[in-house]
Design an enzyme around this catalytic site. Sequence first.
Site, PDB file in Angstrom:
ATOM      1  N   HIS B  59       1.561   9.357  -3.163  1.00 16.23           N
ATOM      2  CA  HIS B  59       1.297   8.557  -1.973  1.00 16.23           C
ATOM      3  C   HIS B  59       0.390   9.300  -0.990  1.00 16.23           C
ATOM      4  CE1 HIS B  59       2.119   5.590   1.140  1.00 16.23           C
ATOM      5  NE2 HIS B  59       2.365   6.577   1.969  1.00 16.23           N
ATOM      6  N   HIS B 110       3.560  -1.116   1.639  1.00 13.08           N
ATOM      7  CA  HIS B 110       4.933  -0.683   1.884  1.00 13.08           C
ATOM      8  C   HIS B 110       5.826  -1.393   0.875  1.00 13.08           C
ATOM      9  CE1 HIS B 110       7.437   1.260   5.277  1.00 13.08           C
ATOM     10  NE2 HIS B 110       6.675   2.145   4.726  1.00 13.08           N
ATOM     11  N   ASN B 111       5.451  -1.245  -0.403  1.00 15.56           N
ATOM     12  CA  ASN B 111       6.063  -2.055  -1.454  1.00 15.56           C
ATOM     13  C   ASN B 111       7.501  -1.660  -1.752  1.00 15.56           C
ATOM     14  OD1 ASN B 111       3.483  -3.002  -1.565  1.00 15.56           O
ATOM     15  ND2 ASN B 111       2.913  -1.872  -3.400  1.00 15.56           N
ATOM     16  N   HIS B 112       7.700  -0.393  -2.060  1.00 14.35           N
ATOM     17  CA  HIS B 112       9.032   0.016  -2.489  1.00 14.35           C
ATOM     18  C   HIS B 112      10.083  -0.134  -1.384  1.00 14.35           C
ATOM     19  CE1 HIS B 112      12.083   1.786  -4.908  1.00 14.35           C
ATOM     20  NE2 HIS B 112      12.309   2.702  -3.992  1.00 14.35           N
ATOM     21  N   GLU B 332      10.800  10.634   8.362  1.00 17.32           N
ATOM     22  CA  GLU B 332       9.819   9.568   8.569  1.00 17.32           C
ATOM     23  C   GLU B 332      10.259   8.649   9.693  1.00 17.32           C
ATOM     24  OE1 GLU B 332       8.725   7.772   4.836  1.00 17.32           O
ATOM     25  OE2 GLU B 332       7.862   9.649   4.126  1.00 17.32           O
TER      26      GLU B 332
END
Lengths: 79, 762
Positions: B59, B110-112, B332
């Site tokens: 990423h 921000h798929n997962h 995060e």
Amino acid sequence: MARVVVDVMPKPEILDPQGKAVAGALPRLGFTGVTEVRQGKRFELEVDDSVDDATLAKIAESFLANPVIEDWSVRRVEP
Amino acid sequence: MTSVSVIDSVSQAATTPDTPQPYRELGLAEDEYARIREILGRRPTEAELAMYSVMWSEHCSYKSSKVHLKYFGETTTEEMRAKMLAGIGENAGVVDIGDGWAVTFKAESHNHPSYVEPYQGAATGVGGIVRDIMAMGARPLAVLDSLRFGPADAPDTRRVLPGVVAGVGGYGNCLGLPNVGGEVVFDRTYAGNPLVNALCVGAMRAEDLHLAHASGVGNKIILFGASTGLDGIGGVSVLASESFDGDESAAGRKKLPSVQVGDPFTEKVLIECCLELFGRGIVVGIQDLGGAGLSCATSELASAGDGGMHIDLDRVPLRATGMTPAEILSSESQERMCAVVKPSDVDEFLAVCAKWDVQATEIGVVTDGDRLVIDWHGETVVDVPPRTVAHEGPVYQRPVQRPEKQDTLRANGSAALTRPSGAAELEQTLLRMIASPNLASRSWVTQQYDHYVRGNTVLAQPADTGVVRIDEETGRGVAIATDCNGRFCELDPYQGAQLALAESYRNVVVSGAEPVAVTNCLNFGAATDPGVMWQFQQAVRGLADGCVALGIPVTGGNVSFYNQTGDTAILPTPVIGVLGVLDDVRRRIPTGIGAEAGETLLLLGETADELDGSEWAHVVHGHLGGTPPKVDLAREKLLGEILIAGSRDGMISAAHDLSEGGLAQAAVETCLIGETGARIILDPDQDPFVQLFAESAGRVLVAVPRTEEPRFTEMCTARGLPWRKTGVVDAESGSLEIQGVTTLSLEKLRQAWEGTLPRLFD
């Protein structure tokens, strides 16, 4: 018949914007000394005696709470 | 556990080279771990290991895609670069749009997180991309969201879609940003892996551009915004469990969720606070904190600057107790920014933050030399060359292999599928198609978003493109659209990427805007699968070559690999965003007909028997195979020039791009959006089914006032653009008549088109 209380709270490590907003408002309203606020929700269920603890846990985990970001607890209280 | 003895400091690491470290659990390969040891000349500390592992992740490091993405730089010419103020590698690309304005835009996936926790995953996706735009010095103006889900009627889609839509809307609406476009697409390959791509566009005066670098020895590093908590540190919690073996907190830490909860109201004040800081000219460099948190912000700022950096981690405001240095560096937590400020401006900086009630803390300083040094409780826990963390991570030349199944897929065209014949079957097909999940009205989704907040939205869904005014005096504004047809990309990723580019480009030009830049969000399966890497390589080349043909640069992008359920990869989905400029938004062309009485409908471009990979083959036959429609970018460019010229001269009263679902879909939409009936006259020399449902590229349905018809068609003829008079607007009829096929009342069409999503998701 019994009354069951399910408490749902944001997990401690997860940000709680609502609690933070309340904590921020308190001193503005003149209430000092409160250092942290976490806001959750409380469910009160009236249940038949036939409903066992495992079922209550399933209700809480699969429907009342979002277990990815929330913790929950179930307790039976006196009617 | 707070005793000094457990701190894994640099000196401790130097004397205990054989301490086993959980690098595998952190996602590092054996040779990557060996390289870290080689760079440092010792084993990394826990904090260093945490930093390298997140920064060297796919990423953050683009380690599998880098070798392919270079192609964008190699193919971009000076001429294409002319209007580009910042490009790939910065937080977001920036282009000069004239009148002293610069526009920045970028998309991110921000798929997962959105699969694990749909609402918060999507919400923090919006929050993250908005901060990228803020980090360029711009005011965020609007967002778009490009979404992909499993089959519309699948049970898990009912869980994921409403949460994602509510999250996009919840965060964006609270921020006060209009949502002006995007896509919602359903396909079974996204069932266990939805795609949530958020795009943000922002504007600034060209001289206010801010780049992320830490320069000037003695300048201070200020962390501002929300506190740092234990959210989103995911895999890094293995460090805690390793080092505090037997400690009670360790067992708890192991289960830390990797999701974050955002607070849009904090982000809103952060936006206003940043803009005031920029306005006062007291920001030397700025970086948002997104994936990899402080690890990323400190190493990237230091790496891009001309000195080193010293950070005092004890000063970082924490939301949780007992956090380790590794956790603080990897957190995060949302709504945080990091700035580089001259010592003489620090007081003013802190005062501005205090005014906005934004927490701000000086956490470090730019130093002489070339090391990033981080201290904790009086010991040095990180001492690394920042470039090795941020910009010189591993680069992989992954195996690339065209899959064997590709030939079978290409050979299995749609020609053998039974086509509807006769008026009754065509009518039935039309009604079935417009009600199918991929073609039905998106209003159930888009009505949950605020389109008009800030008062500068000129066009939004269901228009082809979002148009936002930037300069309230001159009316200068931008148009922006995103697109991708994953089925075409599956059949041919090179051509599919060009078709996505062409469609996004076309969506922008139908508003009358002139395209100036491209961004992308490249969603693919596992990078370790040679077939997926082939799709990726082909898509990148297709997109880059396409941009050269159109003469507009790619200014930035995002890559998301490992989108798959089990062994099944998603359809290759390179979502392409195109940004266009309108010198005056008042001349924008709307999507719906009926602005003027007696408009003539013209079909620009040519229709061929191209139904492989079409929505019709998907809906009616569940079929995917063959060759995607051919793409002619010179034609797309010509089409764009004609539409822009037509818009300038007031010759066009409506325009709608033809894509999925073909002419039938475009005609139904232009009528329903304009709430006006029309009569379509098909070409007697071509199969009505092909005319109605083929998905040939390079076509636009335009409505021109009858008085302008000769002038407009002469222009098309003179410039060599094929056109055909294909009908008339009929305001009286209240229906769409396709001559010789069917007449359907707008009411009936509306029920079919608008009923589907509410029925599935209410």
